[in-house]
Structures are given as structure tokens and as C-alpha cells.
Design a protein around this motif. Structure first.
Motif, PDB file in Angstrom:
ATOM      1  N   ARG A  92     -40.358 133.469  58.737  1.00  0.00           N
ATOM      2  CA  ARG A  92     -40.185 133.724  57.548  1.00  0.00           C
ATOM      3  C   ARG A  92     -39.667 133.039  56.339  1.00  0.00           C
ATOM      4  N   PRO A  93     -40.299 132.960  55.029  1.00  0.00           N
ATOM      5  CA  PRO A  93     -39.881 132.149  54.057  1.00  0.00           C
ATOM      6  C   PRO A  93     -38.685 132.851  53.243  1.00  0.00           C
ATOM      7  N   ILE A  94     -37.438 132.076  53.433  1.00  0.00           N
ATOM      8  CA  ILE A  94     -36.388 132.440  52.617  1.00  0.00           C
ATOM      9  C   ILE A  94     -36.312 131.596  51.383  1.00  0.00           C
ATOM     10  N   CYS A  95     -36.076 132.350  50.139  1.00  0.00           N
ATOM     11  CA  CYS A  95     -35.930 131.816  48.901  1.00  0.00           C
ATOM     12  C   CYS A  95     -34.179 131.871  48.137  1.00  0.00           C
ATOM     13  N   SER A  96     -33.300 131.597  49.009  1.00  0.00           N
ATOM     14  CA  SER A  96     -31.918 131.566  48.874  1.00  0.00           C
ATOM     15  C   SER A  96     -31.119 130.928  49.556  1.00  0.00           C
ATOM     16  N   PHE A 102     -29.270 137.042  52.373  1.00  0.00           N
ATOM     17  CA  PHE A 102     -30.275 135.897  51.641  1.00  0.00           C
ATOM     18  C   PHE A 102     -31.552 136.769  50.934  1.00  0.00           C
ATOM     19  N   ASP A 103     -32.333 136.053  50.465  1.00  0.00           N
ATOM     20  CA  ASP A 103     -33.527 136.700  49.868  1.00  0.00           C
ATOM     21  C   ASP A 103     -34.617 136.271  50.719  1.00  0.00           C
ATOM     22  N   LEU A 104     -35.456 137.264  50.768  1.00  0.00           N
ATOM     23  CA  LEU A 104     -36.715 136.935  51.517  1.00  0.00           C
ATOM     24  C   LEU A 104     -38.058 137.032  50.739  1.00  0.00           C
ATOM     25  N   MET A 105     -38.939 136.415  51.064  1.00  0.00           N
ATOM     26  CA  MET A 105     -40.266 136.534  50.363  1.00  0.00           C
ATOM     27  C   MET A 105     -41.050 137.376  51.299  1.00  0.00           C
ATOM     28  N   GLU A 106     -41.630 138.539  50.839  1.00  0.00           N
ATOM     29  CA  GLU A 106     -42.362 139.633  51.618  1.00  0.00           C
ATOM     30  C   GLU A 106     -43.796 138.706  51.608  1.00  0.00           C
ATOM     31  N   ARG A 107     -44.098 139.175  52.834  1.00  0.00           N
ATOM     32  CA  ARG A 107     -45.516 138.755  53.318  1.00  0.00           C
ATOM     33  C   ARG A 107     -46.327 139.676  54.083  1.00  0.00           C
ATOM     34  N   VAL A 108     -47.632 139.675  54.130  1.00  0.00           N
ATOM     35  CA  VAL A 108     -48.301 140.673  55.121  1.00  0.00           C
ATOM     36  C   VAL A 108     -49.511 139.951  55.389  1.00  0.00           C
ATOM     37  N   ILE A 122     -39.993 140.176  46.200  1.00  0.00           N
ATOM     38  CA  ILE A 122     -38.765 139.384  47.029  1.00  0.00           C
ATOM     39  C   ILE A 122     -37.794 140.520  47.640  1.00  0.00           C
ATOM     40  N   ILE A 123     -37.404 140.536  48.763  1.00  0.00           N
ATOM     41  CA  ILE A 123     -36.672 141.254  49.596  1.00  0.00           C
ATOM     42  C   ILE A 123     -35.374 140.808  49.362  1.00  0.00           C
ATOM     43  N   LYS A 124     -34.314 141.707  48.518  1.00  0.00           N
ATOM     44  CA  LYS A 124     -33.137 141.264  48.148  1.00  0.00           C
ATOM     45  C   LYS A 124     -31.913 141.610  49.340  1.00  0.00           C
ATOM     46  N   ASN A 125     -31.115 140.513  49.498  1.00  0.00           N
ATOM     47  CA  ASN A 125     -29.764 141.103  50.260  1.00  0.00           C
ATOM     48  C   ASN A 125     -30.034 141.263  51.440  1.00  0.00           C
ATOM     49  N   VAL A 126     -30.805 140.544  52.263  1.00  0.00           N
ATOM     50  CA  VAL A 126     -30.782 140.860  53.724  1.00  0.00           C
ATOM     51  C   VAL A 126     -29.785 140.230  54.377  1.00  0.00           C
ATOM     52  N   ILE A 127     -29.147 141.044  55.193  1.00  0.00           N
ATOM     53  CA  ILE A 127     -27.892 140.648  56.036  1.00  0.00           C
ATOM     54  C   ILE A 127     -28.337 139.424  57.021  1.00  0.00           C
ATOM     55  N   ASN A 128     -27.826 138.353  56.729  1.00  0.00           N
ATOM     56  CA  ASN A 128     -28.224 137.137  57.742  1.00  0.00           C
ATOM     57  C   ASN A 128     -27.438 137.221  59.039  1.00  0.00           C
ATOM     58  N   MET A 129     -28.053 137.502  60.054  1.00  0.00           N
ATOM     59  CA  MET A 129     -27.626 137.458  61.280  1.00  0.00           C
ATOM     60  C   MET A 129     -28.188 136.362  62.371  1.00  0.00           C
ATOM     61  N   GLY A 130     -28.733 135.422  61.593  1.00  0.00           N
ATOM     62  CA  GLY A 130     -29.660 134.108  62.526  1.00  0.00           C
ATOM     63  C   GLY A 130     -29.224 133.017  62.020  1.00  0.00           C
TER      64      GLY A 130
END
Length: 516
Positions: A92-96, A102-108, A122-130
Motif C-alpha cells: 500500500r503506497p504511503i505518502c507521509s 501516516f497518510d495512505l493513497m487510496e487505490r481500488v 488520501i486517507i488521512k491519519n491512519v494509525i501506524n501499527m506496522g
């Protein structure tokens, strides 16, 4: 469920690891899930062969039909028919910055994950547990990165040479001295890539006529380095001292195959924290064995340096041992230090030998100066050389977050693996269908997780792997835990029965006395 050891003078505190066995029905349903997926995979391959379904994957050209097939092995079958169904959960492409959020670029996908297209959202403020951002040094604070900015303006981005030619800068010398001081050893050498620190240096240390004893769960970089060395490799069960001692004893008694000559060198390869199991190496017992049988010890602290120990100095400090007990100390800067590269540390003779014989030193481009400065900044913070106690606070916060997160997961009834003090927390999912469902539903709740399945894990032990960070706030962890509690009920993931370990032979108490 719990297995603890408090072993005389070897352990200064109880050593607790969790490897709970899942109920039998879970294993049966897991195999059944893979079986059904395989049957449908062969059915779809049949339909593709007859043109009833579109063939998306590469195939041999007609002119090569009599050649040995390149694409028709089982790995490729697994990729196109099983992995492809849940491929949207990886890459999954991260852009932060990969901080606590982090912020994530949405894809389908319009063709069941064969291809993806970006929506522009852009999916904002995803809690990063990885991410392996254990101490929170992957950050964009202007004040924190001030020295890095200065070095970037002074040196630029690249070195364009190897260490043995024109690629040794004053920043590299400064960093190596700091690493040696941090670890309490005579000398250290740094490399631009963490993976290559293992794969390119092990062949310089051992070769034909040498014996490598490797833990069965060692990282691929250690495995590759061992294979490239040309040495004989023997595997011992994970963290199993009886298995290791038997191999050591047989190596001493029987020597090399056929000739029965003594091995030129015997080296034990282990990791500090195992990144898929969350377990910590039983270092005191391994050190006592290596001294007893006059072997060498190579310790990979990629995940443990900065993450464990009272002041973040890794498993050596965690067990209250001396760095002199380990012959080769290896670690990376890619995790706790928020940078890139790795190091080898130990006696000056060892490091001097590697400066002239390491493939990385001879052929690989040197670490770029801004990255070296980022490591120096983080390490000085950990050592308190920046005039603050922020580094120590980060180490303590990581410990608090780790213990809190693990305790709550246990209380909820999940099966989790590893040591109570390990920030790597594997949560067992088992069934292949639950891998994709888990990751997708967590993302819907704005939580980014890493899921892992076969062949990276045993076929019956698919899992989600959480990496706890000092930068996670209690509110973030509670948000994740509440989501897990809800999802655990929905997907029926709470398998824990507090039963006896499925690997009891790995953790039986043994007694070895440390030699003076």
C-alpha cells in the motif's frame, strides 16, 4: 500458555515467552481453507487453459513450449490463485512520514487485484501499527532534523564511491566511534544497507571448512549470508538449547564429514528479537554454550537494538551481560534509529579485518551523510549527549506501551506469540480467508496493519504483526485495542484457552554455568 525460566546466575529476572496452541478445530479449518482454495485454483487454471477465463499472468511463448517451464511451478500457482485474492493488503503506497500515524493513497481494483488504480483520495491519519519505528525517530519535526538539514546542505545526498576508495567521510568516522561507544566495544564499522550488513559480511568471516549453526527462524539476510559463505550449515530448533548443544557436541566429536578433521571455525548465528515470532534470544545460555565448546557467536540485533534494555542497548544490556561475551555484534539503523544501514561491532581486530575483506566495503556505495547524521542525532539522544533525557524517556515509553498492548490482547483472549518485553507482537489469525478480511476491516477503521501468511510463516500460523512504538499515545493504542476487540468477535479470532505451549521442548529449563 506461559513459559518462564529463572535459571540461577544466568537470568537476573524471569524470562517469559508465549507460544499457545490453538484448538484442534482451528488447525483443521485452516488446512480445509487452503484445500478448498487449491481445488478452486486448479479449476480456474483449467478454465484459463480452455479460454473460459481471462489469463492475466505471464505465460511461455508458443516457440518455447518444449522448454523447461518458467512459470508453472507451485509457487506461481499459489501466487495467482491464493495470494492474488488478498494482494490488496500489501504494498500500500504511503505518502507521509511513517510515524505513529501516516497518510495512505487510496487505490481500488476492477479485476480482483491483478491491477490497481488510484482514486486521487488520501486517507488521512491512519494509525501506524506496522512500521519498525520503535523509538519514534522517524519524524519530521524541524527542530529535531536541524542538524540533518545542515549536513544535507554541506555534503549533498550521495557519496558516489565505496569506503575503500573515496567514500570514507568524517561523518562515517564520527558515527563509527559513536556506535562503538554506545555499545561498549573497541570498534565498529557502518554499512549503507542493513540487509547487506549480514549477507555481505558473513562470507568474509567464514568459508569452506567452517561450520555455521543457525537458528531455524533466522532472517533471510542471515540465511543468504550463510549460503554465500560456502560453509557447512546446520539448523537448530528455535531458541532450543538442547538442540544447539547436541549440534555443538557432534561438531566437536565428529569434525568435518568424510575427513573427520576439526572444523576451522564454528559460529552460531542468532537474532536478538525474532521479527516474526516476537521472541527474544536466550542469550545467557547461548553464551555459556559457546564458551563451553569454544565457538564464536554472531548476534543480529536488527530489531532489538534501541528497543530493549534499560537504556536501549539491546539484548546484551537486557540480560545484564558484557558486550565482550558476543564475538560479532550486528545491528541496523533502519528501525529504532529511523534511518538506513547497519553496523558490525566488536574487537578492533575483527573490524579491521572487515574493512579490507568485506564485500560491502569493497563494492558498495558508502552511507550518505544526511543518513549518517540522522543516526548520530538519534544515538546521541539515546545516550543523553544532547543534554536531555528524551532518549531514555522514549525507551521507557516503548516498554510501557509494549507491556500494556500485550497485556490487553491477552486479556481479550487473542493468541499472541513472543516475549512480554518484545515490541514485535504477532497476533495469530490462522485461516487464510481471515488474513484479507482482518487487514481490510482494520483499514476501514483507519488502522494500518501488517498481515503475514504462508510461505513467510508455517501454513497453519498466518498472523497479523503489530510493531509498538514509543510515539504511540495511550489513546492510539486504546483505539486499536477497541477495534481489535470488536473485530476479534466478528471474525472469531479469540482462540486463547491459556493452554500449554505448543512448543514445550523449546523452552524447557536447562542449567549451564557461565565460565569465568
Amino acid at each position: 500458555q506461559k513459559n518462564g525460566v529463572s535459571n540461577g546466575s544466568l537470568y537476573k529476572k524471569t524470562f517469559i515467552e508465549h507460544f499457545e496452541q490453538a484448538p484442534m478445530y482451528v488447525a483443521v479449518l485452516t488446512f480445509l481453507g487452503f484445500g478448498v482454495g487449491t481445488i478452486f485454483g486448479y479449476l480456474r487454471d483449467f478454465m484459463r487453459a480452455w479460454g473460459l477465463e481471462k489469463r492475466n499472468i505471464a505465460t511461455e511463448r508458443e516457440q518455447q513450449k518444449d522448454f523447461v517451464p518458467l512459470y508453472q511451478d507451485f509457487e506461481n500457482f499459489y501466487t495467482r490463485n491464493l495470494y492474488m485474492r488478498i494482494r490488496d493488503n500489501w504494498n500500500r503506497p504511503i505518502c507521509s512520514v511513517p510515524g505513529p500515524q501516516f497518510d495512505l493513497m487510496e487505490r481500488v481494483t476492477d479485476d480482483y487485484n491483478w491491477t490497481f488504480r488510484f482514486t486521487g483520495r488520501i486517507i488521512k491519519n491512519v494509525i501506524n501499527m506496522g512500521s519498525y519505528n520503535y523509538l519514534g525517530f522517524a519524524e519530521t519535526d524541524i527542530n529535531a532534523l536541524k542538524t540533518v538539514t545542515i549536513e544535507l546542505q554541506k555534503y549533498g545526498t550521495g557519496v558516489c564511491s565505496t569506503r575503500q576508495e573515496m567514500g570514507t567521510l568524517d561523518k562515517h568516522i564520527e558515527l563509527e566511534k559513536l556506535v562503538a561507544k554506545f555499545l561498549g566495544v573497541e570498534d565498529a564499522m557502518v554499512f549503507g544497507m542493513g540487509f547487506a550488513t549480514n549477507s555481505m559480511n558473513i562470507p568474509a568471516l567464514v568459508g569452506k571448512g567452517c561450520l555455521i549453526l543457525s537458528d531455524e527462524l533466522n532472517h533471510t539476510s542471515l540465511v543468504l549470508g550463510a549460503r554465500l559463505s560456502g560453509a557447512t550449515i546446520r539448523i537448530f530448533k528455535h531458541n532450543n538449547m538442547q538442540s544447539l548443544e547436541k549440534l555443538l557436541r557432534d561438531a566437536i566429536i565428529y569434525g568435518q564429514p568424510r575427513s573427520r578433521r576439526a572444523w576451522r571455525k564454528i559460529i552460531i548465528l542468532v537474532e536478538g528479537i525474532y521479527s516474526m515470532e516476537g521472541s527474544i534470544v536466550r542469550l545467557p545460555e547461548i553464551v555459556s554454550l559457546k564458551k563451553k565448546y569454544k565457538a564464536y557467536l554472531y548476534l543480529d540485533e536488527a530489531h532489538s537494538i534501541g528497543a530493549v534494555g534499560a537504556t536501549g542497548r539491546g539484548v546484551v544490556e537486557y540480560f545484564g551481560m558484557s558486550p565482550d561475551d558476543v564475538d560479532v555484534l550486528m545491528g541496523t539503523f533502519t528501525k529504532s534509529f529511523g534511518a538506513a544501514g547497519g553496523y558490525i561491532a566488536g574487537k578492533k581486530d575483527l573490524v579491521d579485518f572487515l574493512r579490507t575483506h568485506s564485500h560491502s566495503a569493497v563494492y558498495a556505495t558508502s552511507m550518505c551523510p544526511p543518513v549518517a547524521e540522522q543516526i548520530i542525532r538519534a544515538m546521541k539522544c539515546l545516550m543523553g549527549l544532547d543534554g536531555t533525557t528524551q532518549g531514555l524517556q522514549r525507551v521507557r515509553q516503548l516498554g510501557k506501551n509494549t507491556r500494556y498492548f500485550r497485556r490487553r490482547l491477552h486479556e481479550m483472549g487473542f493468541i499472541i506469540y513472543g516475549n512480554d518485553d518484545s515490541p514485535v507482537v504477532p497476533l495469530l489469525l490462522y485461516m487464510p480467508g481471515k488474513i484479507g478480511a482482518f487487514a481490510r476491516r482494520m483499514l476501514e477503521k483507519n488502522i494500518g496493519v501488517v498481515v503475514v501468511g504462508f510461505p513467510a510463516t508455517p501454513i497453519t500460523e498466518s498472523r497479523a504483526r503489530f510493531c509498538v512504538s514509543a510515539a504511540h499515545t495511550r489513546e492510539m493504542l486504546d483505539t486499536v485495542l477497541n477495534a481489535l476487540d470488536e473485530l476479534g468477535d466478528f471474525l472469531h479470532l479469540k482462540y486463547s484457552r491459556y493452554s500449554k505451549s505448543s512448543h514445550p521442548e523449546l523452552y524447557e529449563e536447562t542449567r549451564f554455568e557461565l565460565e569465568d
